[in-house]
Design a protein around this motif. Sequence first.
Motif, PDB file in Angstrom:
ATOM      1  N   PRO A 215       1.080  -1.329  -0.162  1.00 18.31           N
ATOM      2  CA  PRO A 215       0.012   0.036   0.105  1.00 18.31           C
ATOM      3  C   PRO A 215       1.033   1.328   0.212  1.00 18.31           C
ATOM      4  O   PRO A 215       0.196   2.171  -0.317  1.00 18.31           O
TER       5      PRO A 215
ATOM      6  N   SER B  69       3.951   2.232  -3.886  1.00 16.58           N
ATOM      7  CA  SER B  69       3.186   3.074  -4.723  1.00 16.58           C
ATOM      8  C   SER B  69       3.895   4.981  -4.484  1.00 16.58           C
ATOM      9  O   SER B  69       3.813   5.578  -5.934  1.00 16.58           O
ATOM     10  N   GLU B  70       4.266   5.346  -3.713  1.00 22.52           N
ATOM     11  CA  GLU B  70       4.367   6.247  -2.808  1.00 22.52           C
ATOM     12  C   GLU B  70       5.713   6.884  -3.570  1.00 22.52           C
ATOM     13  O   GLU B  70       6.568   6.334  -2.505  1.00 22.52           O
TER      14      GLU B  70
ATOM     15  N   SER C  24      -7.958   2.946   7.591  1.00 18.88           N
ATOM     16  CA  SER C  24      -7.441   2.853   5.891  1.00 18.88           C
ATOM     17  C   SER C  24      -5.751   3.582   5.837  1.00 18.88           C
ATOM     18  O   SER C  24      -5.555   4.375   6.459  1.00 18.88           O
TER      19      SER C  24
ATOM     20  N   LYS D  82      -4.735   4.761   3.236  1.00 20.66           N
ATOM     21  CA  LYS D  82      -4.852   6.307   2.247  1.00 20.66           C
ATOM     22  C   LYS D  82      -5.301   7.203   2.957  1.00 20.66           C
ATOM     23  O   LYS D  82      -4.600   8.961   3.336  1.00 20.66           O
ATOM     24  N   TYR D  83      -6.522   6.985   3.649  1.00 20.49           N
ATOM     25  CA  TYR D  83      -7.158   8.218   4.694  1.00 20.49           C
ATOM     26  C   TYR D  83      -6.383   8.273   5.816  1.00 20.49           C
ATOM     27  O   TYR D  83      -7.012   7.301   6.265  1.00 20.49           O
TER      28      TYR D  83
ATOM     29  N   VAL E  14     -11.737   3.460  -5.736  1.00 22.73           N
ATOM     30  CA  VAL E  14     -11.005   3.897  -5.458  1.00 22.73           C
ATOM     31  C   VAL E  14      -9.499   2.992  -4.532  1.00 22.73           C
ATOM     32  O   VAL E  14      -8.067   2.795  -4.880  1.00 22.73           O
ATOM     33  N   SER E  15     -10.371   1.906  -3.744  1.00 21.22           N
ATOM     34  CA  SER E  15      -9.488   1.587  -2.954  1.00 21.22           C
ATOM     35  C   SER E  15      -8.408   0.606  -3.389  1.00 21.22           C
ATOM     36  O   SER E  15      -7.136   0.215  -3.235  1.00 21.22           O
TER      37      SER E  15
ATOM     38  N   THR F  53      -7.143   1.260  -7.350  1.00 20.26           N
ATOM     39  CA  THR F  53      -6.245   1.824  -7.372  1.00 20.26           C
ATOM     40  C   THR F  53      -5.624   2.049  -5.910  1.00 20.26           C
ATOM     41  O   THR F  53      -4.119   2.167  -6.784  1.00 20.26           O
ATOM     42  N   ASN F  54      -5.380   2.430  -5.182  1.00 20.32           N
ATOM     43  CA  ASN F  54      -4.567   2.868  -3.870  1.00 20.32           C
ATOM     44  C   ASN F  54      -3.774   1.610  -3.440  1.00 20.32           C
ATOM     45  O   ASN F  54      -3.063   2.026  -2.480  1.00 20.32           O
ATOM     46  N   ARG F  55      -4.460   1.014  -3.132  1.00 22.11           N
ATOM     47  CA  ARG F  55      -3.831  -0.677  -2.911  1.00 22.11           C
ATOM     48  C   ARG F  55      -4.131  -0.373  -1.591  1.00 22.11           C
ATOM     49  O   ARG F  55      -3.372  -0.246  -0.784  1.00 22.11           O
ATOM     50  N   ASP F  56      -5.105  -0.301  -1.649  1.00 20.19           N
ATOM     51  CA  ASP F  56      -6.081   0.807   0.124  1.00 20.19           C
ATOM     52  C   ASP F  56      -6.161  -1.336   1.104  1.00 20.19           C
ATOM     53  O   ASP F  56      -7.287  -1.640   1.003  1.00 20.19           O
TER      54      ASP F  56
END
Length: 311
Positions: free
Chosen positions: A34, A37-38, A78, A80-81, A263-264, A266-269
């Motif tokens: 997760p 990718s950053e 989460s 990402k959030y 969205v999750s 895509t974000n690999r959340d």
Amino acid sequence: MAKYLLKRIGYMIISLFFIVTITFFLMHAAPGGPFSSERKLTPEIEQQMNETYGLDKPLFIQYTDYLVNITKLDFGPSFKYVGQSVNDIITRSFPYSLILGLEAILIALSVGILLGVIAAIRHNKFADYTAMIIAVLGISVPSFIMATALQYVFSMKLGLLPTARFDTFWHTILPAIALATTPLAFIARLMRTSMLDVLNSDYIKTAKAKGLSDRIVTYKHALRNAIMPVVSYLGPLVVSILTGSFVIEKIFAIPGLGNEFVVSVTNRDYTVIMGTTVFFSILLLVSILVVDFIYGLIDPRIKIGSKGSVK
């Protein structure tokens, strides 16, 4: 009844266990993580993030911890959030998906049953051909193509309905229709076939021979038995509505649970992916259980035996 209900709940728990297990290990089997990718994160910060969320622990430990949290209906934070849990995301976004799904189910059932009944009553006539053409188109055209076409015609060209978002009731019409198109077509074909079989049965011929009007024979005697296959389809209908909402909510920019799932991914959340998957699975299993009871209420021939079996 109680024994049958406990037995079904036991099957639901076992099904959920396998769903959670398979989803968990599939998520962790995918390459990357997760935070990988950053691009702005240094390896040290990425390692610190993994430690904060427990991703540095052995996989089996993460799995057992997640199972314990699931029993408490705690889907975790989460990734990402920041500052939001998966429960918060579900609570915030599910009402949008619920409203959209209920509208789509209502449209699919009402219009699909109506088209099927008309096609059966007007068998091999213009109304029958028209209804089946609509059904074939509904099955053949994917929901995302239908959504785009509806936006182009009713929003861009005619200006009758909003193109996207979810602010008023008018915003829900186009996505609900796009979501209901495929199950509506399937219900129409299913209802037509079932209605034709019932109308050609002996008891219907006997009712007509007694002098009953066609309306009474059709709606009082034939419809109740012909609708049984449609009731059986309610479980898969919920599945198609829920899975279809993933794409539809994204196209119409609706902040529902389906959009959050996309969205999750895509974000690999991981936690949001698993939380929404488990939540949708619970809805599916509960809907199947409810359909079984509705089936028994509609058809008096189906009873739940004393040993917890359906007769």
